[in-house]
Design a protein around this motif. Structure first.
Motif, PDB file in Angstrom:
ATOM      1  N   ARG A  11       0.850  -1.185   0.000  1.00  0.00           N
ATOM      2  CA  ARG A  11       0.000   0.000   0.000  1.00  0.00           C
ATOM      3  C   ARG A  11       0.880   1.228   0.000  1.00  0.00           C
ATOM      4  N   ARG A  12       0.414   2.192  -0.718  1.00  0.00           N
ATOM      5  CA  ARG A  12       1.142   3.458  -0.734  1.00  0.00           C
ATOM      6  C   ARG A  12       0.388   4.427   0.149  1.00  0.00           C
ATOM      7  N   TRP A  13       0.932   4.734   1.308  1.00  0.00           N
ATOM      8  CA  TRP A  13       0.300   5.630   2.261  1.00  0.00           C
ATOM      9  C   TRP A  13       0.770   7.051   2.000  1.00  0.00           C
TER      10      TRP A  13
END
Length: 87
Positions: A11-13
């Motif tokens: 996931r790209r936060w």
């Protein structure tokens, strides 16, 4: 996956968010709550002001508002006196 291997999707936060990054989330939630309160209180204030202006166009309405306020305060005072509790 056909071969039985499991891959985790990364996931790209956004910066300041993600597992273990509480500071950014608290900032966003705090600002969202403050904005919500500001809008809510502003709407209630404008509504009350408009209602007060409409009701105070005629002297008998103003007297009725004053009497209602007095009766409300007397009732609250009596309730506190009887129960001994402020809640």
């Amino acid at each position: 996956m056909a071969d039985g291997s499991h891959r985790t999707v990364a996931r790209r936060w956004p910066r300041g968010f993600g597992p273990g990054r509480v500071r950014g989330e608290m900032l966003v939630l705090g600002l969202a709550g403050a904005l919500r309160q500001l809008l809510s209180d502003g709407i209630w204030g404008l509504t009350a002001s408009t209602a007060r202006a409409w009701l105070s166009r005629f002297p008998h309405r103003t007297a009725l508002i004053s009497a209602t306020g007095v009766l409300t305060m007397i009732s609250l005072g009596a309730a506190v006196a009887v129960t001994g509790r402020a809640d």
